[in-house]
Design an enzyme around this catalytic site. Structure first.
Site, short mmCIF file in Angstrom:
data_model
loop_
_atom_site.label_atom_id
_atom_site.label_comp_id
_atom_site.label_asym_id
_atom_site.label_seq_id
_atom_site.Cartn_x
_atom_site.Cartn_y
_atom_site.Cartn_z
N ASN A 184 0.70 -1.19 0.12
CA ASN A 184 0.10 0.05 0.06
C ASN A 184 0.96 1.20 -0.01
O ASN A 184 1.64 1.54 0.73
CB ASN A 184 -0.80 -0.12 1.45
CG ASN A 184 -1.57 1.20 1.41
OD1 ASN A 184 -1.67 1.98 0.65
ND2 ASN A 184 -1.96 1.51 2.80
N LYS A 199 0.18 3.97 -0.32
CA LYS A 199 -0.53 5.44 0.47
C LYS A 199 -0.28 6.78 -0.75
O LYS A 199 -0.27 6.59 -1.80
CB LYS A 199 -0.09 5.67 1.61
CG LYS A 199 0.07 4.52 2.60
CD LYS A 199 0.01 5.06 3.98
CE LYS A 199 0.28 3.74 4.72
NZ LYS A 199 0.12 3.61 6.25
N HIS A 220 -9.48 1.18 4.50
CA HIS A 220 -8.18 1.12 5.27
C HIS A 220 -8.48 2.32 6.41
O HIS A 220 -9.39 3.10 6.36
CB HIS A 220 -7.26 1.78 4.39
CG HIS A 220 -5.69 1.78 4.94
ND1 HIS A 220 -5.37 2.67 5.90
CD2 HIS A 220 -4.76 0.92 4.91
CE1 HIS A 220 -4.15 2.51 6.15
NE2 HIS A 220 -3.73 1.43 5.49
N GLU A 261 -6.90 4.59 7.41
CA GLU A 261 -6.80 5.90 7.35
C GLU A 261 -7.87 6.73 6.40
O GLU A 261 -8.18 7.80 6.70
CB GLU A 261 -5.49 6.18 6.69
CG GLU A 261 -4.24 6.04 7.10
CD GLU A 261 -2.82 5.61 6.54
OE1 GLU A 261 -2.93 5.52 5.17
OE2 GLU A 261 -2.04 5.03 7.25
N GLU A 301 -5.64 -5.05 10.30
CA GLU A 301 -4.56 -4.18 10.58
C GLU A 301 -4.76 -3.39 11.92
O GLU A 301 -5.70 -2.28 11.88
CB GLU A 301 -4.63 -2.96 9.36
CG GLU A 301 -4.29 -3.70 8.11
CD GLU A 301 -3.69 -2.52 7.14
OE1 GLU A 301 -2.72 -2.85 6.70
OE2 GLU A 301 -4.34 -1.51 7.02
N GLY A 335 2.02 2.46 10.68
CA GLY A 335 2.98 3.37 10.46
C GLY A 335 3.72 3.91 11.72
O GLY A 335 4.05 4.97 11.86
N SER A 372 3.47 -2.17 10.27
CA SER A 372 4.64 -2.11 10.42
C SER A 372 5.52 -3.46 10.04
O SER A 372 6.35 -4.01 10.82
CB SER A 372 5.09 -1.59 11.82
OG SER A 372 4.49 -0.55 12.03
#
Ligand code: PEP
Length: 257
Positions: A11, A13, A98, A100, A170, A176, A216
């Site tokens: 991904n 991003k 996701h 985010e 996730e 991150g 991560s």
């Protein structure tokens, strides 16, 4: 050993316009030109780089996916991209829900479900992301949270369609942040999700569906995470932006296949 094939997905991003994407893919192909047939590899660049990536990778085993889509097919939705457009661009996967997008762009379980239906009806495999916050884990509500997300995301998805769905677990606190779920924490949640799928569908479906871990993942921890019985691959953010680290994770998956 299960018959589920590892899926290693990057991904990107909001990184990698067409020029940078070309460089990254060039690096990836020189680091890892041959990919074992037993591992599926996917990159998810930003929309503007999808066409270039599909063209550049057409003679490779690396597949291309998008990071989002709109659930409507066309119309007055300024700034949005439809499944028809993604299919026409050569995408066969799309990330949905996701954290985010849930956190910053108002994505919720209802839109995740609509998007999953739309993707499936266009033969694009949805990678449905679920996961709890740190607060939810501390309060010990993480299983309830993930169960709810899974049930709502998969609502009315048929027995035949579900086989094209990929789930990505996730934990938000590991995305991150450099924090990783321990292999035991990942396995525990993946087994839980698989049991949820068995209850919603059946055992056969549950044992066929792929559940990726994201948060991560990097070469240093990929082996222990991918060695877990119910971890069928990785959704990788930061480490997918470096050709060397992404190709190293692919090699680890190949070794474990
Ligand atoms: C992600 O964006 O899905 C992700 C897991 O990011 P990172 O690997 O950087 O934690």
């Amino acid at each position: 050993m299960s018959e589920r094939q590892f899926l290693i997905a990057g991904n990107w991003k909001m990184n990698g316009g067409p020029f940078e994407a070309a460089e990254l893919l060039e690096g990836l192909r020189s680091a890892k030109n041959e990919i074992s047939e037993e591992v599926d590899v996917l990159v998810c660049p930003p929309f503007v780089s999808l066409g270039m990536a599909v063209k550049y990778l057409h003679d490779s085993d690396i597949q291309v996916g998008a990071q989002n889509l709109h659930f409507e097919d066309n119309g007055a939705f300024t700034g949005e991209i439809s499944a028809t457009m993604l299919a026409e661009s050569g995408c066969n996967f799309v990330l949905i829900g996701h954290s985010e997008r849930r956190q910053y762009f108002g994505e919720n379980d209802e839109t995740v479900n609509k998007k999953a239906h739309t993707a499936l009806s266009h033969k694009i495999a949805p990678v449905v992301c679920v996961g709890e916050s740190l607060d939810q884990r501390k309060k010990d509500t993480h299983f309830d949270v993930v169960s709810d997300q899974v049930k709502k995301a998969l609502q009315d998805i048929s027995d035949s369609e579900i086989l094209d769905v990929v789930i990505a677990y996730e934990p938000i606190w590991a995305i991150g942040t450099g924090e990783t779920a321990s292999p035991e924490q990942a396995q525990e949640m993946h087994a839980f999700i698989r049991a949820e799928i068995a209850a919603l569908y059946n055992e056969e479906t549950a044992s066929a569906i792929r559940i990726l871990y994201g948060g991560s993942m990097k070469p240093a921890n990929a082996e222990e995470l991918l060695s877990q019985t119910d971890v069928d691959g990785g959704l990788i953010g930061g480490a997918s932006l470096k050709a060397d680290s992404f190709s190293e994770i692919i090699s680890i998956a190949e070794k474990l296949s």
